[in-house]
Design an enzyme around this catalytic site. Sequence first.
Site, PDB file in Angstrom:
ATOM      1  N   ARG A 114       0.867  -1.183   0.000  1.00  0.00           N
ATOM      2  CA  ARG A 114       0.000   0.000   0.000  1.00  0.00           C
ATOM      3  C   ARG A 114       0.897   1.225   0.000  1.00  0.00           C
ATOM      4  NH1 ARG A 114      -5.070   1.968   3.674  1.00  0.00           N
ATOM      5  NH2 ARG A 114      -6.068   0.559   2.207  1.00  0.00           N
ATOM      6  N   HIS A 141      -7.586   0.942  -6.201  1.00  0.00           N
ATOM      7  CA  HIS A 141      -7.782   0.159  -4.964  1.00  0.00           C
ATOM      8  C   HIS A 141      -8.471  -1.167  -5.355  1.00  0.00           C
ATOM      9  CE1 HIS A 141      -7.981  -0.751  -0.858  1.00  0.00           C
ATOM     10  NE2 HIS A 141      -8.847   0.132  -0.413  1.00  0.00           N
ATOM     11  N   ASP A 237     -16.986   8.011  -0.479  1.00  0.00           N
ATOM     12  CA  ASP A 237     -15.653   7.846   0.104  1.00  0.00           C
ATOM     13  C   ASP A 237     -15.264   9.202   0.702  1.00  0.00           C
ATOM     14  OD1 ASP A 237     -13.070   7.000   0.710  1.00  0.00           O
ATOM     15  OD2 ASP A 237     -12.358   6.987  -1.363  1.00  0.00           O
ATOM     16  N   CYS A 279     -16.198   2.535   1.539  1.00  0.00           N
ATOM     17  CA  CYS A 279     -15.015   1.699   1.759  1.00  0.00           C
ATOM     18  C   CYS A 279     -14.472   1.842   3.172  1.00  0.00           C
ATOM     19  CB  CYS A 279     -13.948   2.024   0.723  1.00  0.00           C
ATOM     20  SG  CYS A 279     -13.557   3.787   0.646  1.00  0.00           S
ATOM     21  N   ARG A 324     -13.755  -7.619   2.989  1.00  0.00           N
ATOM     22  CA  ARG A 324     -12.357  -7.381   2.580  1.00  0.00           C
ATOM     23  C   ARG A 324     -11.516  -8.617   2.893  1.00  0.00           C
ATOM     24  NH1 ARG A 324     -10.205  -2.537   2.320  1.00  0.00           N
ATOM     25  NH2 ARG A 324      -8.687  -3.627   1.027  1.00  0.00           N
TER      26      ARG A 324
HETATM   27  N1  NVA Z   1      -9.747   7.295  -1.193  1.00  0.00           N
HETATM   28  C1  NVA Z   1      -9.348   6.859   0.124  1.00  0.00           C
HETATM   29  C2  NVA Z   1      -9.640   5.407   0.295  1.00  0.00           C
HETATM   30  C3  NVA Z   1      -9.331   4.862   1.656  1.00  0.00           C
HETATM   31  C4  NVA Z   1      -9.632   3.406   1.770  1.00  0.00           C
HETATM   32  C5  NVA Z   1      -7.875   7.159   0.338  1.00  0.00           C
HETATM   33  O1  NVA Z   1      -7.076   6.903  -0.576  1.00  0.00           O
HETATM   34  O2  NVA Z   1      -7.520   7.668   1.399  1.00  0.00           O
HETATM   35  N1   CP Z   2     -11.117   0.523   2.914  1.00  0.00           N
HETATM   36  C1   CP Z   2      -9.834   0.505   3.297  1.00  0.00           C
HETATM   37  O1   CP Z   2      -8.926   0.309   2.510  1.00  0.00           O
HETATM   38  O2   CP Z   2      -9.637   0.690   4.634  1.00  0.00           O
HETATM   39  P1   CP Z   2      -8.223   0.912   5.349  1.00  0.00           P
HETATM   40  O3   CP Z   2      -7.670   2.209   4.826  1.00  0.00           O
HETATM   41  O4   CP Z   2      -8.541   0.938   6.814  1.00  0.00           O
HETATM   42  O5   CP Z   2      -7.335  -0.237   4.978  1.00  0.00           O
END
Ligand code: NVA
Ligand code: CP
Length: 344
Positions: A114, A141, A237, A279, A324
Amino acid sequence: MDTKKFEQSHFQGKSFLAVKDFAPEEIEYLIDFSLHLKYLKKHNIPHHYLAGKNIALLFEKTSTRTRAAFTTAAIDLGAHPEFMGSNDIQLGKKESVEDTAKVLGSMFDGLEFRGFLHQNVEDLAKYAGVPVWNGLTDDWHPTQMIADFMTIKENFGYLKGLNLTFVGDGRNNVANSLLVASAMLGVNARILAPKALQTTPEVLAIAQKFADQTGAELLITDDMEVAVKNTNVIYTDVWVSMGESNWEERVNLLKPYQVNMDMIKLSGTPENELIFLHCLPAFHDTKTEYGEEIFEKYGITEMEVSDEVFNSKYARQFDEAENRMHSIKAIMAATLGNLFVPKV
Ligand code: NVA
Ligand code: CP
């Protein structure tokens, strides 16, 4: 007998970096396999497809769900997960992505990453020699998509022909992924966002190519009435994603696009044909540091979704979060598990 069907699974050894890199049937397969693994888990049926494997979990950005899901999924599959946060390893600071990939790939059987730049996850996959799974980048994602469409399928029993509306920052990783995944699965996708935050032509072109094959209808608009009409899934989101900090601009741009009961009503969709997804994490009250700060600065107690919708009968975000784990399990098992997967 058609022995071609019994060749080694074409998932084997593959990385999962963006949904667009897979065929629509493969995405469908992963969704169904996730549902199957959820059944096994709920019935205490062991599924140690990764017994003896070592999995590295690399996180440049923070995470609750993705980290927890990869950890528990790996353990349920019989593998050993090892967390490596950005302050724990040399990646990026003292060692290149390429060198890190070569080292980790020689010790681990699979890598989750990530981070910020999508190119980094591409490079990891290029040099690691083992499957790499994208746990979120600035652009995509993909593991989230398998959980999301799994949750939609659990609720409706099918996907093709459903309408999905994403509301908010239409250019973020989740919006991009939802548009492409919907197009691949024959789900009609509408991105409801102010003009400044609408899908880029590049992402739309990727989605449109799939939509031409599946018949999915795609719409990018700032017209709320059109975007939510008869929709089956309202998805939102955060307004500011990890790595961004432009709160004031986003609050001003996106305040009119909050998912609330007025928006739900505007859809006109019968109650039992509409669900809400997010999410997560979500800003639906002031019980977080950011939530409190935003209230102090801009006077709002809820951002992308009202607390009422978040706690309503439409809400499925916590099922989605649980999924998930089942879906990440499916992705890891299919690509690393020596499974027999007939050609899909
Ligand atoms: N768009 C958000 C998704 C988090 C799961 C981010 O990238 O922070
Ligand atoms: N939805 C998601 O990716 O959650 P986290 O950022 O907590 O991993």
